[in-house]
Design a protein around this motif. Structure first.
Motif, short mmCIF file in Angstrom:
data_model
loop_
_atom_site.label_atom_id
_atom_site.label_comp_id
_atom_site.label_asym_id
_atom_site.label_seq_id
_atom_site.Cartn_x
_atom_site.Cartn_y
_atom_site.Cartn_z
N THR A 128 0.93 -1.08 0.04
CA THR A 128 0.06 0.05 0.07
C THR A 128 0.92 1.30 0.06
O THR A 128 0.37 2.19 -0.39
N ARG A 129 2.07 0.97 0.44
CA ARG A 129 2.89 2.32 0.59
C ARG A 129 4.00 2.18 -0.23
O ARG A 129 4.87 1.14 -0.43
N VAL A 130 4.83 3.32 -0.91
CA VAL A 130 5.80 3.36 -1.51
C VAL A 130 6.91 4.11 -0.42
O VAL A 130 6.70 5.16 -0.25
N ARG A 131 7.84 3.27 -0.34
CA ARG A 131 8.83 3.80 0.70
C ARG A 131 9.76 4.51 -0.03
O ARG A 131 10.09 5.53 0.43
N PHE A 132 10.10 4.23 -1.06
CA PHE A 132 11.20 4.91 -1.81
C PHE A 132 11.35 4.54 -3.30
O PHE A 132 11.32 3.27 -3.57
N ALA A 133 11.40 5.60 -4.19
CA ALA A 133 11.57 5.27 -5.72
C ALA A 133 12.38 6.00 -6.37
O ALA A 133 12.22 7.26 -6.18
N PRO A 134 13.91 5.68 -6.69
CA PRO A 134 15.02 6.68 -6.72
C PRO A 134 14.54 7.65 -8.00
O PRO A 134 15.03 8.80 -7.85
N HIS A 135 13.66 7.33 -9.04
CA HIS A 135 13.35 8.12 -10.08
C HIS A 135 11.88 8.60 -10.10
O HIS A 135 11.60 9.17 -11.00
N LEU A 136 11.34 8.52 -8.82
CA LEU A 136 10.05 8.87 -8.79
C LEU A 136 9.83 9.93 -7.64
O LEU A 136 10.60 9.73 -6.59
N PRO A 137 8.83 10.73 -7.22
CA PRO A 137 8.86 11.56 -6.34
C PRO A 137 8.25 10.98 -5.06
O PRO A 137 8.35 11.76 -3.97
N TRP A 138 7.67 9.99 -4.99
CA TRP A 138 6.85 9.52 -3.75
C TRP A 138 8.01 9.04 -2.88
O TRP A 138 8.86 8.22 -3.07
N ARG A 139 8.00 9.65 -1.62
CA ARG A 139 8.61 9.06 -0.50
C ARG A 139 7.91 8.58 0.66
O ARG A 139 7.14 9.50 1.39
N ASN A 140 7.81 7.34 1.18
CA ASN A 140 7.03 6.93 2.15
C ASN A 140 5.50 7.53 2.33
O ASN A 140 4.84 8.12 3.08
N THR A 141 5.10 7.24 1.02
CA THR A 141 3.55 7.54 0.61
C THR A 141 2.72 6.54 0.62
O THR A 141 2.80 5.36 0.10
N GLU A 142 1.71 6.65 1.42
CA GLU A 142 0.42 5.74 1.30
C GLU A 142 -0.41 5.83 -0.10
O GLU A 142 -1.33 6.34 0.05
N LEU A 143 0.40 5.25 -1.07
CA LEU A 143 -0.10 5.72 -2.58
C LEU A 143 -1.52 5.01 -2.70
O LEU A 143 -2.24 5.54 -3.44
N VAL A 144 -1.87 3.55 -2.38
CA VAL A 144 -3.09 2.89 -2.46
C VAL A 144 -4.15 3.72 -2.18
O VAL A 144 -5.12 3.92 -2.89
N HIS A 145 -4.11 4.46 -0.98
CA HIS A 145 -5.55 5.02 -0.28
C HIS A 145 -5.39 6.29 -1.05
O HIS A 145 -6.52 6.83 -1.47
N ARG A 146 -4.25 7.06 -1.36
CA ARG A 146 -4.50 8.20 -2.09
C ARG A 146 -5.15 8.15 -3.60
O ARG A 146 -5.99 8.78 -3.99
N LEU A 147 -4.55 7.17 -4.07
CA LEU A 147 -5.25 6.84 -5.46
C LEU A 147 -6.59 6.43 -5.62
O LEU A 147 -7.40 6.69 -6.52
N ARG A 148 -6.83 5.47 -4.39
CA ARG A 148 -8.13 5.19 -4.91
C ARG A 148 -9.27 6.14 -4.63
O ARG A 148 -10.19 6.27 -5.07
N ARG A 149 -8.94 7.37 -3.75
CA ARG A 149 -9.66 8.40 -3.46
C ARG A 149 -10.03 9.26 -4.80
O ARG A 149 -10.96 9.73 -5.36
N ARG A 150 -8.67 9.29 -5.75
CA ARG A 150 -8.76 10.08 -6.73
C ARG A 150 -9.41 9.38 -7.70
O ARG A 150 -10.13 9.98 -8.75
N LEU A 151 -9.10 8.09 -7.98
CA LEU A 151 -9.62 7.44 -9.27
C LEU A 151 -10.99 6.54 -9.02
O LEU A 151 -11.56 6.44 -9.88
N GLU A 152 -11.62 6.66 -7.87
CA GLU A 152 -12.69 5.96 -7.44
C GLU A 152 -12.77 4.60 -8.09
O GLU A 152 -13.83 4.20 -8.58
N LEU A 153 -11.62 3.92 -7.95
CA LEU A 153 -11.45 2.50 -8.22
C LEU A 153 -10.52 1.79 -7.41
O LEU A 153 -9.67 2.50 -6.79
N PRO A 154 -10.67 0.51 -6.99
CA PRO A 154 -9.64 -0.15 -6.60
C PRO A 154 -8.25 0.04 -7.03
O PRO A 154 -8.00 -0.14 -8.11
N VAL A 155 -7.21 -0.08 -6.09
CA VAL A 155 -5.86 0.01 -6.76
C VAL A 155 -4.95 -0.87 -6.12
O VAL A 155 -5.08 -0.98 -4.79
N ILE A 156 -4.13 -1.45 -6.84
CA ILE A 156 -2.84 -2.20 -6.18
C ILE A 156 -1.76 -1.59 -6.61
O ILE A 156 -1.63 -0.94 -7.84
#
Length: 327
Positions: free
Chosen positions: A81-109
């Motif tokens: 559910t969380r991206v801890r670190f991605a060297p070429h992407l801006p997410w840092r310790n981000t609860e990405l699944v929950h954020r995108l579920r709200r935006r997309l209104e679809l289940p996200v993995i």
């Protein structure tokens, strides 16, 4: 739920991201590609726009798009559910699944990109029917995945395996990960220019086209230039490829000794030119393992799905997880 639903797989790279609508057979019905924004808000907005566009165009009541899967080149936590670190992407310790579920209104993995590619190869590519097998992906660096009897092995904290950052040359080339002498500094697309620069500095093969072309600006050498000149018969370029093949063989021997797989699939962008190096790599692997000559070894084959493996794989993972939960 009937099986006639679709999912979207998104493979997010540091330069571009690609999104595909995928059916139950792993067939891509449509693909969109966009540049990858460098900040979180712009990236998530771009993802939302492309997903909504694909949904508007391809989702119908009879064949709805029910979920989105994201393949990410970075550390995804054990809950996925969380991206801890991605060297070429801006997410840092981000609860990405929950954020995108709200935006997309679809289940996200979300899933590591190598695991996503491995699932694609297992479902539809070179690893169909394999029991214990390894994906060894050669790109800018080294990505990897391990599967056993249809299950992805992620480790206790979600980051396994990191073959590319095994130290093979103590005190060797500096790696962006912060270590020295990592395998990917000698065996990857980005390793090819480094090896060429080292050889040019020694005066090796001074008459080669590669050496002559880049003698005054070796920092401009690219992996593609090395491959092209190797195919043209350039002696220095061929030596660089041979060096990478040798390191690949040593790396695969480590994989064989630790996991004892029946199959190793070599993928990633560099695998397009596997005919130049895979035979040498397998020879080096076979003679470098413990008990060489007295045990069975893995078959080593090129991947089949190319750059589409991550999109297909993560879309199918979303189908399996969300579709099963909705059934």
């Amino acid at each position: 739920m009937a099986e006639e639903f679709l999912t979207i797989g998104v493979d997010i790279g540091g330069t571009n991201f690609r999104a595909a609508v995928v059916d139950k057979d792993g067939t891509m019905l449509a693909v969109e590609q966009l540049p990858t924004p460098s900040n979180v808000e712009d990236l998530e907005t771009a993802l939302e726009k492309v997903v909504r566009h694909l949904c508007d165009k391809y989702s119908t009541p009879q064949r709805p798009i029910i979920a989105v899967g994201l393949a990410i080149a970075g550390f995804v936590d054990e809950t996925r559910t969380r991206v801890r670190f991605a060297p070429h992407l801006p997410w840092r310790n981000t609860e990405l699944v929950h954020r995108l579920r709200r935006r997309l209104e679809l289940p996200v993995i979300i899933e590591h990109d190598a695991n996503s590619a491995a699932w694609g190869e297992y479902f539809q590519g070179a690893a169909q029917g394999a029991g214990t097998w390894v994906l060894f992906a050669l790109g800018t660096g080294i990505g990897a995945a391990v599967m056993h009897e249809g299950t992805i092995y992620r480790g206790a904290f979600g980051t396994a395996p990191e073959f590319g950052h095994l130290t093979v040359m103590p005190g060797g080339r500096a790696c962006p990960c912060g270590k020295m002498g990592c395998l990917e500094r000698y065996c990857s697309g980005s390793a090819l220019p480094l090896t060429a620069q080292d050889l040019i500095a020694t005066g090796c093969c001074a008459e080669s086209k590669l050496a002559k072309t880049y003698a005054n600006h070796p920092e401009e050498i690219t992996g593609r230039a090395v491959v092209r000149l190797a195919r043209e018969g350039d002696s220095l370029a061929q030596q660089v490829i041979e060096d990478m093949a040798t390191w690949l063989g040593r790396g695969l021997a480590l994989v064989q000794d630790v996991f004892d797989p029946s199959l190793i699939v070599v993928g990633g962008g560099v695998s397009r030119d596997a005919d130049l190096f895979l035979t040498t790599a397998q020879t080096v692997m076979t003679r470098s393992i413990v008990g060489a000559g007295h045990r069975q070894v893995a078959r080593v084959v090129p991947a089949q799905l190319g750059g589409d493996a991550g999109m297909i794989g993560v879309a199918l993972l979303a189908r399996r997880e969300v579709g099963t939960a909705s059934a």
